[in-house]
Design a protein around this motif. Structure first.
Motif, PDB file in Angstrom:
ATOM      1  N   PRO B 104       0.920  -0.918   0.216  1.00 60.86           N
ATOM      2  CA  PRO B 104      -0.123   0.130   0.256  1.00 60.86           C
ATOM      3  C   PRO B 104       0.513   1.386   0.248  1.00 60.86           C
ATOM      4  CG  PRO B 104      -0.631  -1.462   2.294  1.00 60.86           C
ATOM      5  CD  PRO B 104       0.566  -1.959   1.437  1.00 60.86           C
ATOM      6  N   VAL B 105       2.337   0.981  -0.037  1.00 60.61           N
ATOM      7  CA  VAL B 105       3.248   2.273   0.151  1.00 60.61           C
ATOM      8  C   VAL B 105       3.280   2.691  -1.071  1.00 60.61           C
ATOM      9  CG1 VAL B 105       5.286   3.330   1.266  1.00 60.61           C
ATOM     10  CG2 VAL B 105       3.474   1.552   3.646  1.00 60.61           C
ATOM     11  N   PHE B 106       4.059   2.142  -1.976  1.00 59.39           N
ATOM     12  CA  PHE B 106       4.387   2.149  -3.396  1.00 59.39           C
ATOM     13  C   PHE B 106       3.148   2.035  -4.442  1.00 59.39           C
ATOM     14  CE2 PHE B 106       8.507   0.750  -1.182  1.00 59.39           C
ATOM     15  CZ  PHE B 106       8.369   2.230  -1.167  1.00 59.39           C
ATOM     16  N   ILE B 107       2.175   1.168  -4.051  1.00 63.91           N
ATOM     17  CA  ILE B 107       1.278   1.016  -5.058  1.00 63.91           C
ATOM     18  C   ILE B 107       0.519   2.548  -5.675  1.00 63.91           C
ATOM     19  CG2 ILE B 107      -1.128   1.217  -3.507  1.00 63.91           C
ATOM     20  CD1 ILE B 107      -1.872  -0.998  -5.594  1.00 63.91           C
ATOM     21  N   PRO B 108       0.815   2.367  -6.922  1.00 64.04           N
ATOM     22  CA  PRO B 108      -0.118   4.152  -7.466  1.00 64.04           C
ATOM     23  C   PRO B 108      -1.348   3.926  -7.157  1.00 64.04           C
ATOM     24  CG  PRO B 108       1.164   2.928  -9.063  1.00 64.04           C
ATOM     25  CD  PRO B 108       0.675   2.051  -8.466  1.00 64.04           C
ATOM     26  N   ASP B 109      -1.747   5.526  -6.484  1.00 65.33           N
ATOM     27  CA  ASP B 109      -3.157   5.663  -6.153  1.00 65.33           C
ATOM     28  C   ASP B 109      -4.468   5.438  -6.763  1.00 65.33           C
ATOM     29  OD1 ASP B 109      -1.653   6.482  -3.886  1.00 65.33           O
ATOM     30  OD2 ASP B 109      -2.197   8.752  -4.478  1.00 65.33           O
ATOM     31  N   ILE B 110      -3.712   4.962  -7.993  1.00 62.99           N
ATOM     32  CA  ILE B 110      -5.147   4.934  -9.033  1.00 62.99           C
ATOM     33  C   ILE B 110      -4.954   3.678  -8.936  1.00 62.99           C
ATOM     34  CG2 ILE B 110      -3.612   4.902 -11.146  1.00 62.99           C
ATOM     35  CD1 ILE B 110      -6.798   6.928 -11.087  1.00 62.99           C
ATOM     36  N   VAL B 111      -4.226   2.671  -8.625  1.00 59.45           N
ATOM     37  CA  VAL B 111      -4.230   1.587  -8.776  1.00 59.45           C
ATOM     38  C   VAL B 111      -5.377   1.279  -7.746  1.00 59.45           C
ATOM     39  CG1 VAL B 111      -3.109  -1.260  -9.300  1.00 59.45           C
ATOM     40  CG2 VAL B 111      -2.548   1.043 -10.370  1.00 59.45           C
ATOM     41  N   MET B 112      -4.593   1.508  -6.547  1.00 65.88           N
ATOM     42  CA  MET B 112      -5.376   1.628  -5.409  1.00 65.88           C
ATOM     43  C   MET B 112      -7.002   1.077  -5.353  1.00 65.88           C
ATOM     44  SD  MET B 112      -4.526   1.981  -1.232  1.00 65.88           S
ATOM     45  CE  MET B 112      -5.858   1.444  -0.425  1.00 65.88           C
ATOM     46  N   ALA B 113      -7.043   2.591  -6.133  1.00 67.37           N
ATOM     47  CA  ALA B 113      -8.407   3.208  -5.765  1.00 67.37           C
ATOM     48  C   ALA B 113      -9.265   1.902  -6.698  1.00 67.37           C
ATOM     49  CB  ALA B 113      -8.485   4.864  -6.832  1.00 67.37           C
ATOM     50  N   VAL B 114      -8.801   1.772  -7.613  1.00 68.36           N
ATOM     51  CA  VAL B 114      -9.741   0.877  -8.953  1.00 68.36           C
ATOM     52  C   VAL B 114      -9.825  -0.539  -7.793  1.00 68.36           C
ATOM     53  CG1 VAL B 114      -9.321   2.313 -11.032  1.00 68.36           C
ATOM     54  CG2 VAL B 114      -8.213   0.268 -10.491  1.00 68.36           C
ATOM     55  N   ALA B 115      -8.754  -0.877  -7.786  1.00 66.98           N
ATOM     56  CA  ALA B 115      -8.826  -2.149  -7.066  1.00 66.98           C
ATOM     57  C   ALA B 115      -9.599  -2.033  -6.128  1.00 66.98           C
ATOM     58  CB  ALA B 115      -7.525  -2.837  -6.376  1.00 66.98           C
ATOM     59  N   LEU B 116     -10.093  -1.240  -4.922  1.00 71.14           N
ATOM     60  CA  LEU B 116     -11.040  -1.286  -4.166  1.00 71.14           C
ATOM     61  C   LEU B 116     -12.159  -1.122  -4.447  1.00 71.14           C
ATOM     62  CD1 LEU B 116      -9.024   0.641  -0.963  1.00 71.14           C
ATOM     63  CD2 LEU B 116      -9.505  -1.666  -1.098  1.00 71.14           C
ATOM     64  N   LEU B 117     -12.431  -0.190  -5.492  1.00 69.46           N
ATOM     65  CA  LEU B 117     -13.750   0.117  -6.663  1.00 69.46           C
ATOM     66  C   LEU B 117     -14.217  -1.539  -6.982  1.00 69.46           C
ATOM     67  CD1 LEU B 117     -15.614   2.031  -7.696  1.00 69.46           C
ATOM     68  CD2 LEU B 117     -14.364   1.977  -9.289  1.00 69.46           C
ATOM     69  N   LEU B 118     -13.304  -1.600  -7.479  1.00 69.63           N
ATOM     70  CA  LEU B 118     -13.791  -3.434  -8.253  1.00 69.63           C
ATOM     71  C   LEU B 118     -13.909  -3.907  -6.809  1.00 69.63           C
ATOM     72  CD1 LEU B 118     -13.867  -5.400 -10.503  1.00 69.63           C
ATOM     73  CD2 LEU B 118     -11.879  -5.920 -10.270  1.00 69.63           C
ATOM     74  N   PHE B 119     -13.552  -4.359  -5.793  1.00 73.34           N
ATOM     75  CA  PHE B 119     -13.558  -5.018  -4.653  1.00 73.34           C
ATOM     76  C   PHE B 119     -14.777  -4.797  -3.532  1.00 73.34           C
ATOM     77  CE2 PHE B 119     -12.805  -5.994   0.152  1.00 73.34           C
ATOM     78  CZ  PHE B 119     -12.948  -7.816  -0.106  1.00 73.34           C
ATOM     79  N   PHE B 120     -15.047  -3.513  -3.595  1.00 74.62           N
ATOM     80  CA  PHE B 120     -16.423  -3.704  -2.974  1.00 74.62           C
ATOM     81  C   PHE B 120     -17.889  -4.285  -3.871  1.00 74.62           C
ATOM     82  CE2 PHE B 120     -14.087  -0.123  -0.662  1.00 74.62           C
ATOM     83  CZ  PHE B 120     -14.156  -0.465   0.232  1.00 74.62           C
ATOM     84  N   ALA B 121     -17.527  -3.333  -5.124  1.00 76.31           N
ATOM     85  CA  ALA B 121     -19.020  -3.951  -6.086  1.00 76.31           C
ATOM     86  C   ALA B 121     -19.420  -4.892  -5.925  1.00 76.31           C
ATOM     87  CB  ALA B 121     -18.013  -3.676  -7.591  1.00 76.31           C
ATOM     88  N   VAL B 122     -18.059  -5.871  -5.711  1.00 77.93           N
ATOM     89  CA  VAL B 122     -17.775  -7.957  -5.450  1.00 77.93           C
ATOM     90  C   VAL B 122     -19.097  -8.238  -4.471  1.00 77.93           C
ATOM     91  CG1 VAL B 122     -16.726  -9.754  -5.655  1.00 77.93           C
ATOM     92  CG2 VAL B 122     -16.207  -8.260  -7.140  1.00 77.93           C
ATOM     93  N   LEU B 123     -18.340  -7.097  -3.555  1.00 76.57           N
ATOM     94  CA  LEU B 123     -18.919  -7.225  -2.065  1.00 76.57           C
ATOM     95  C   LEU B 123     -20.108  -7.547  -2.033  1.00 76.57           C
ATOM     96  CD1 LEU B 123     -15.866  -6.037   0.509  1.00 76.57           C
ATOM     97  CD2 LEU B 123     -17.204  -8.686   0.206  1.00 76.57           C
ATOM     98  N   ARG B 124     -20.826  -6.527  -2.898  1.00 73.24           N
ATOM     99  CA  ARG B 124     -21.906  -5.183  -2.196  1.00 73.24           C
ATOM    100  C   ARG B 124     -23.471  -6.995  -3.175  1.00 73.24           C
ATOM    101  NH1 ARG B 124     -20.808  -0.662  -3.940  1.00 73.24           N
ATOM    102  NH2 ARG B 124     -20.655  -1.114  -6.058  1.00 73.24           N
ATOM    103  N   LYS B 125     -22.063  -7.878  -4.220  1.00 72.54           N
ATOM    104  CA  LYS B 125     -23.299  -8.708  -4.348  1.00 72.54           C
ATOM    105  C   LYS B 125     -23.712  -9.284  -4.235  1.00 72.54           C
ATOM    106  CE  LYS B 125     -22.532  -8.807  -9.177  1.00 72.54           C
ATOM    107  NZ  LYS B 125     -21.594  -9.269 -10.345  1.00 72.54           N
ATOM    108  N   TRP B 126     -22.920  -9.931  -2.438  1.00 65.79           N
ATOM    109  CA  TRP B 126     -23.140 -10.843  -1.315  1.00 65.79           C
ATOM    110  C   TRP B 126     -23.441 -10.468  -0.429  1.00 65.79           C
ATOM    111  CZ3 TRP B 126     -22.563 -14.635  -5.071  1.00 65.79           C
ATOM    112  CH2 TRP B 126     -22.373 -14.563  -5.970  1.00 65.79           C
ATOM    113  N   LEU B 127     -22.555  -9.455   0.277  1.00 61.81           N
ATOM    114  CA  LEU B 127     -23.406  -8.620   1.235  1.00 61.81           C
ATOM    115  C   LEU B 127     -23.648  -7.173   1.760  1.00 61.81           C
ATOM    116  CD1 LEU B 127     -19.410  -9.415   2.953  1.00 61.81           C
ATOM    117  CD2 LEU B 127     -22.010 -10.819   3.677  1.00 61.81           C
ATOM    118  N   ALA B 128     -24.310  -6.932   2.292  1.00 60.88           N
ATOM    119  CA  ALA B 128     -25.286  -5.840   2.369  1.00 60.88           C
ATOM    120  C   ALA B 128     -24.018  -4.922   2.999  1.00 60.88           C
ATOM    121  CB  ALA B 128     -26.555  -5.333   2.852  1.00 60.88           C
ATOM    122  N   GLY B 129     -24.124  -3.340   2.766  1.00 64.73           N
ATOM    123  CA  GLY B 129     -23.392  -2.601   3.951  1.00 64.73           C
ATOM    124  C   GLY B 129     -22.067  -2.193   3.012  1.00 64.73           C
TER     125      GLY B 129
END
Lengths: 318, 265, 320
Positions: B104-129
């Motif tokens: 997380p220190v070295f990762i380009p911000d934008i890559v971390m941002a889209v990875a989390l965006l994707l992760f939350f989108a996938v999580l949302r399919k299975w879990l509320a909140g």
């Protein structure tokens, strides 16, 4: 940012620690047990919210974009073929170009920061103790100030009605009304300004520890100042140079805000390409493939950084 | 001793001007009467007075501070304990985890941002909140803060003489007493420095917030970005100036505190 | 109670008076281009917003992606106020998911050189010889490539690869001379702030800029241009569907609709609202173009799988 452990000191103590750990007798298994409780939560957190999402990105880079912009989970190499320039409009080297340009900007920024940062690091190291901390604080203040604000400020500084343009016009260096941004020079100026502190701090840490006897010995033996610097000084500060270089290079390569605001959204770097695919183009799979490239660049930088800083400490921030 | 030369002094001075020019310019322009562009029209303090009635700016300030406080609280807790564990105990795959922490220190911000965006989108399919908003932003910020805190605290602990703890144990203090009276006080400066760094990182973050935010969770950097993009900047100059001044004061205070503690020890 | 609006930049300040009449807090998020708004919706916005304003050509995609909730006509008695020309549009037969809100055009906002007539052509940006100083291109795929297609005499909806390549190369060449890409509002502010001499903008921005500064001029190029309709839609999982419908009905009210159009200076699709529109706006050709200009305007169509061609061309435009 820093690799903090006194690794060597640790290794020396290892044998003692197996039996008595910081004054407390500990069987070896208890180490793992306690570490699991202490380190577990944070490590699980970082794994869950950083590594797992990155695995998703890698997986998505092999998926397809549906006609309406939805994700279709069907395996394809298409996104990677597009990275090498194959597309529906025929061959176009645009993606390799973006990668080359990003690496170029990263190296150029790191190089310029090094050139500018070296004399500053030497100057700070030459100051009396009291003034050193003042100088370091002065370097650190811009680093702690919002990057977005500093980038935006360059828009004001470089605008055609700004003072810089006025001064240059009066000096006859540019015709009146010339916009100094958007464009490459503006992007580079802001990059160097924003990342210079990342270079100065590790460089200073190296210069501070420099053994001048070596340099003096070289001079006594008749080395010219240039040769003395190259053979007696540079090898000693190389860790700081590389650490600083990596710290500047990595964020500069992935920058998205600076080219966006100062390049007039005209000059795309890797970061802008990812943003565009996840934003207006709504092609998440292809965006993921570009992100994977950015990740590979990062891994290379990280590898270099750990090699250099292994077992050494850098200056901690602030 | 390094010889000081006038040449390096001159370069250092120029670099100082270069580093501070943007900060100074924002502050100067915050007093400009012009609505658009960078032409100087005259002096005014109106933009500051108008901030009081600028609801989006106030809401964004509250969001920014709330986000920074919440995420720093959790990341300091997780990060300090992690640093303690990693500097005191050996465990399998420690080196691997050490590298993982640097991601997380070295990762380009934008890559971390889209990875989390994707992760939350996938999580949302299975879990509320996991709807985009303050929750997702806080989760994201904690993730990039933990490593910074762990690194700063570990650096501090590597500086501490282990003999202090051994001495306490020799004198009959149990593990808890040793931690309570020796180890923890030694860690505190590291925790404070790490916490401040994490807090600032959260205040500064634009890219990750931009991708993980939802309606009503706009932070100051997001507000600044969208205003700059739209060319509406006078209020932004005033907000930015205030941020610059607060950041500068924080750094100076921290440096001053460090100076004092160094003199004492 | 909260209601979230997801509005395009086209709407500027948004319908502020609503807050009092509905006793709810309104949060407005503004997006610079329609595609980015759609991206946010796809990335997890469907359950967060109660209302959004997409342009016509994105409605079919949104329906396909199941991002929209059908509108219950019984809750929209004011629907009958709409001009028949704007109901039952090809992009949403029977107005199942959308209700027209404002319409307008894409054109060029110019600061003319004193004493010189303004050429009414896309050449103002795409031809180096006619360029009136520095200019800003619009940061929106279909609008920008569409303008280039029109300059070359093609349809806005062309999916012929040679046409697209031509348009792409034209925009790349123009970009080298331009100050950059910007959203409509940002571009307008650059022209008003004199850091650019011309910009591709939407009609409402141009009309507002001209109200601020009478020396500015809005050109709808003779090669033809784009006409668009922005629509009110309810996202699939909107938390307050009833309230959103109530709000849409309120916006369709004759006087409310007129107030919005008078503020935004876009054209209204609401027939009942026309009597309340400022007479000078009704006469303003920048807002309501004359019939001969209207005849040359074209709507954007949803291109389905071919959208990819535009995205690729756009990626190349941005990266070169």
């Amino acid at each position: 940012m820093a690799e903090p452990t006194g690794q060597t000191a640790f290794k020396r103590r290892r044998r003692i620690r197996r039996t008595v750990h910081f004054g407390e007798p500990l069987p070896p298994g208890a180490h793992t047990f306690r570490a699991a409780w202490l380190c577990g939560p944070a490590l699980v957190w970082v794994t869950m919210f950083m590594l797992v999402p990155l695995l998703f990105v890698v997986a998505l880079s092999f998926a397809q974009r549906g006609d309406a912009g939805e994700i279709v989970w069907r395996f394809t190499w298409e996104n990677y073929e597009r990275l090498f320039g194959h597309g529906s409009l025929g061959f176009d080297p645009v993606q390799p170009l973006i990668l080359a340009r990003s690496l170029g900007v990263g190296f150029a920024t790191a190089g310029l920061c090094l050139l500018i940062g070296l004399p500053v690091a030497f100057f700070i190291a030459s100051l009396p103790r009291r003034w050193k901390s003042v100088a370091l604080t002065l370097v650190v203040i811009p680093f702690w100030t919002n990057l977005l604000i500093r980038t935006y400020a360059w828009q004001l500084l470089l605008s055609p009605e700004g003072w810089l343009a006025d001064i240059l016009t009066t000096a006859g260096m540019i015709p009146a009304g010339t916009a100094l941004y958007p464009g490459w020079p503006a992007v580079m100026v802001a990059m160097v300004c924003d990342y210079l502190p990342f270079m100065i701090l590790p460089l200073y840490a190296s210069v501070e520890k420099l053994d001048w006897l070596l340099a003096e010995a070289a001079a006594d033996l008749g080395a010219s100042p240039g040769r003395m610097f190259w053979h007696a000084v540079v090898p000693q500060i190389r860790p700081g140079m590389i650490a600083g270089g990596v710290l500047v290079f990595l964020p500069a390569t992935g920058q998205f805000v600076i080219p966006d605001l100062l390049g007039g959204a005209k000059l795309a770097l890797l970061g802008n390409a990812v943003q565009q695919q996840f934003g207006s183009s709504r092609d998440w799979p292809f965006g993921s493939a570009i992100a994977v490239v950015a990740l590979l660049v990062m891994v290379a930088g990280l590898w270099l950084h750990t090699r250099v800083t292994n077992g050494r400490r850098e200056v901690s921030l602030p | 001793m390094i010889r000081r030369s006038p040449a390096t002094a001159l370069i250092a001075l120029l670099v100082l001007v270069f580093l501070y020019a943007p900060l100074v310019v924002v502050i100067i322009y915050s007093f400009n009467t012009a609505r658009y562009g960078a032409e100087w029209h005259g002096f005014t303090v109106d933009w500051y007075l108008r901030l009081i009635h600028n609801d989006p700016a106030i809401a964004a300030t509250i969001n920014t501070i709330e986000l920074a406080c919440t995420s720093t609280f959790f990341s300091v807790l997780l990060g300090s304990i992690l640093a303690y564990g990693m500097s005191r105990y050996e465990f399998p795959f420690k080196r691997l985890f050490h590298h993982v922490l640097h991601v997380p220190v070295f990762i380009p911000d934008i890559v971390m941002a889209v990875a989390l965006l994707l992760f939350f989108a996938v999580l949302r399919k299975w879990l509320a909140g996991f709807e985009l908003g303050m929750t997702t932003m806080t989760l994201a910020h904690i993730t990039f803060q933990i490593p910074f805190i762990a690194i700063v605290v570990r650096a501090r602990m590597a500086d501490c003489d282990p003999q202090l703890e051994e001495a306490a144990a020799d004198l009959g203090a149990g593990p808890w007493l040793t931690f309570r009276h020796i180890t923890f006080p030694l860690m505190v400066p590291g925790i404070v420095a790490g916490g401040l760094l994490a807090f600032t990182l959260s205040l500064d973050d634009f890219v990750v917030s931009f991708f993980t935010s939802g309606p009503g969770s706009t932070t100051l950097p997001i507000l600044i970005y969208s205003s700059v993009k739209r060319g509406l900047t006078p209020d932004i100059n005033a907000i930015a100036s205030l941020i610059v001044i607060v950041s500068a004061l924080t750094v100076v205070t921290v440096a001053w505190l460090r100076g004092r503690t160094e003199v004492k020890t | 109670m909260r209601i979230f609006l997801m509005l395009l930049a086209l709407l500027g300040a948004g319908p502020a008076p609503a807050a009092e009449e509905f006793a709810c807090k309104v949060t407005v998020d503004v997006y610079e281009d329609a595609e980015s708004m759609l991206a946010k919706l796809q990335g997890g916005g469907t359950a967060l917003y109660d209302l959004m304003v997409p342009p016509d050509h994105l409605v079919p995609t949104m329906v396909k992606l199941q991002l929209l909730t059908p509108l219950r006509r019984t809750n929209l008695p004011n629907f009958q106020n709409l001009d028949a020309k704007f109901t039952n549009p090809p992009y949403d037969r029977g107005n199942q998911f959308s209700v027209p809100y404002q319409w307008g055009t894409v054109g060029i906002l110019v600061r003319p050189a004193p004493g010189k007539p303004v050429a009414e052509t896309w050449g103002l940006v795409f031809d180096a010889k006619q360029q009136p100083g520095k200019f800003v291109l619009i940061d929106s795929v279909r609008d920008c490539l569409g303008a280039a297609l029109k300059f070359k005499g093609h349809s806005l909806n062309s999916t012929e690869i040679p046409h697209l390549k031509e348009a792409r190369d034209l925009v790349i060449e123009a970009k080298r001379r331009a100050t950059g890409f910007d959203g409509s509002v940002g571009a307008k502010n650059k022209v008003v702030g004199k850091s650019a001499g011309a910009a591709i903008v939407y009609s409402g921005e141009a009309a507002r800029a001209m109200t601020d500064d009478a020396s500015l001029h809005y050109v709808i190029p003779r090669e033809g241009s784009q006409m668009w309709v922005d629509n009110l839609c309810i996202p699939a999982k909107a938390p307050h569907r009833e309230l959103a419908e109530k709000f849409i009905n309120y916006v369709l009210d004759a006087k409310v609709g007129a107030r919005l159009s008078n503020f935004l200076q876009f054209a209204t699709p609401n027939a009942a609202a026309r009597p309340f529109i400022k007479p000078e706006d009704l006469k303003n050709p920048a807002i309501y173009p004359p019939a001969d200009v209207m005849a040359k305007l074209e709507f954007l169509e949803d291109l389905g799988a071919k959208t990819k061609l535009y995205d690729e061309a756009w990626t190349q435009v941005k990266a070169r």
